[in-house]
Motif scaffolding. Structure first.
Motif, short mmCIF file in Angstrom:
data_model
loop_
_atom_site.label_atom_id
_atom_site.label_comp_id
_atom_site.label_asym_id
_atom_site.label_seq_id
_atom_site.Cartn_x
_atom_site.Cartn_y
_atom_site.Cartn_z
N GLU A 133 36.79 19.31 48.37
CA GLU A 133 35.49 19.41 47.70
C GLU A 133 35.11 18.11 47.02
O GLU A 133 35.97 17.38 46.50
CB GLU A 133 35.50 20.54 46.67
N ASN A 151 33.64 30.90 60.48
CA ASN A 151 32.94 31.42 59.31
C ASN A 151 33.70 30.99 58.06
O ASN A 151 34.74 31.55 57.73
CB ASN A 151 32.85 32.95 59.37
N ASN A 152 33.15 29.99 57.36
CA ASN A 152 33.82 29.47 56.17
C ASN A 152 33.84 30.48 55.02
O ASN A 152 34.73 30.43 54.16
CB ASN A 152 33.13 28.19 55.69
N ASN A 153 32.87 31.38 55.01
CA ASN A 153 32.77 32.33 53.88
C ASN A 153 33.97 33.25 53.78
O ASN A 153 34.29 33.75 52.70
CB ASN A 153 31.49 33.16 54.00
N THR A 154 34.66 33.48 54.89
CA THR A 154 35.79 34.41 54.88
C THR A 154 37.08 33.76 54.39
O THR A 154 38.06 34.46 54.13
CB THR A 154 36.01 35.00 56.28
N GLU A 197 31.64 19.74 51.36
CA GLU A 197 32.76 20.68 51.33
C GLU A 197 33.39 20.67 52.72
O GLU A 197 32.70 20.63 53.73
CB GLU A 197 32.27 22.09 51.00
N ARG A 215 36.92 30.71 52.16
CA ARG A 215 36.69 29.89 50.97
C ARG A 215 37.42 30.49 49.76
O ARG A 215 37.34 31.68 49.49
CB ARG A 215 35.20 29.77 50.69
N GLU A 269 41.19 23.03 51.48
CA GLU A 269 39.83 23.13 50.92
C GLU A 269 39.55 21.82 50.18
O GLU A 269 40.17 21.52 49.15
CB GLU A 269 39.74 24.32 49.97
N ASN A 280 38.91 33.63 63.75
CA ASN A 280 37.99 32.83 62.94
C ASN A 280 38.29 31.33 63.06
O ASN A 280 37.67 30.51 62.38
CB ASN A 280 38.07 33.26 61.47
#
Length: 244
Positions: free
Chosen positions: A87, A115-118, A92, A120, A85, A136
């Motif tokens: 930042e 899907n980055n939301n799963t 990002e 992050r 990850e 994913n």
């Protein structure tokens, strides 16, 4: 004469030991060992704060990485999967880095997520080895080889690089050491023009302060500064009254 022989023998033994140690330092460990070592060195928290201090034009970037397990693979498999990850105020970047055995080097495959939301914040989870769903993970990967050198692993994917979704080409150079990651991504447009080529020098951060502690220290600093200013004003006021 006896002392001379002893001295010569001591020098020979010391020299032999030094040569043996030097040879040991230059012999590459087995690829299986290299895979585990470079993945371990790549895991942790890094930033380029030292570089930013010397070059303010370079953006501050943080990297948080942790070991993960793909949900369809054997936990004892030789591949070492690391979630990354990255930042910065401007971007990002979430990726899966997979280290595996090659013929004479460590193979590194870099994958994006559908899907980055799963994923992050995955490294903040309490479980020791988080699980990532293989469904994913993008099928297309960016690949390069990491070659062992004493105290470091060096790799690049020149000249072909990797093609991005918008047709740009990224040629990467990376050096991974136990406490640092130095990277250079050269980004070319569809006509081959170089757009970006900024080297980033990441250094391992041994301990990351909790947000509450950071805010507490900031508040303490502001409070202390306020008191110092107040005291200085009082001192000046007393001097002015005395002089009048």
């Amino acid at each position: 004469m006896h002392l001379l022989k002893v001295s010569i023998l001591t020098v020979l033994v010391t020299t032999f030991s030094f040569v043996q140690q030097s040879r040991a330092d230059t012999i590459a460990p087995p690829i299986k060992t290299q895979v585990k070592e470079v993945a371990q060195w790549f895991t942790g928290f890094f930033d380029n704060a030292q570089q930013v201090a010397n070059s303010p034009s370079v953006p501050l970037i943080t990297i948080s990485t942790c070991s993960v397990q793909l949900d369809d693979t054997n936990p004892l498999a030789e591949t070492q999967n690391v979630y990354l990850e990255q930042e910065s105020p401007g971007f990002e970047r979430l990726r899966l880095y997979s280290f595996s055995e090659g013929n004479s080097a460590v193979n590194l495959s870099i994958s994006s997520f559908l899907n980055n939301n799963t994923v992050r914040g995955l490294c903040n989870h309490s479980q020791s080895t988080p699980t990532v769903s293989i469904n994913n993970v993008e099928k297309n990967t960016c690949n390069l080889q990491l070659f062992w050198q004493p105290n470091s692993y060096i790799g690049n994917n020149a000249p072909n690089g990797c093609i991005t979704s918008d047709g740009f080409k990224v040629v990467s150079d990376v050096t991974i050491e136990q406490s640092s990651i130095d990277s250079l991504d050269k980004i070319f447009d569809q006509k081959g023009n170089l757009l970006v080529a900024t080297p980033i020098e990441f250094r391992r951060v041994e301990s990351v302060p909790e947000p509450s502690l950071t805010l507490g220290l900031l508040a303490l600093g502001i409070w202390s500064t306020k008191n110092v200013i107040s005291d200085n004003l009082k001192q000046k006021s007393k001097k002015n009254k005395t002089s009048v």
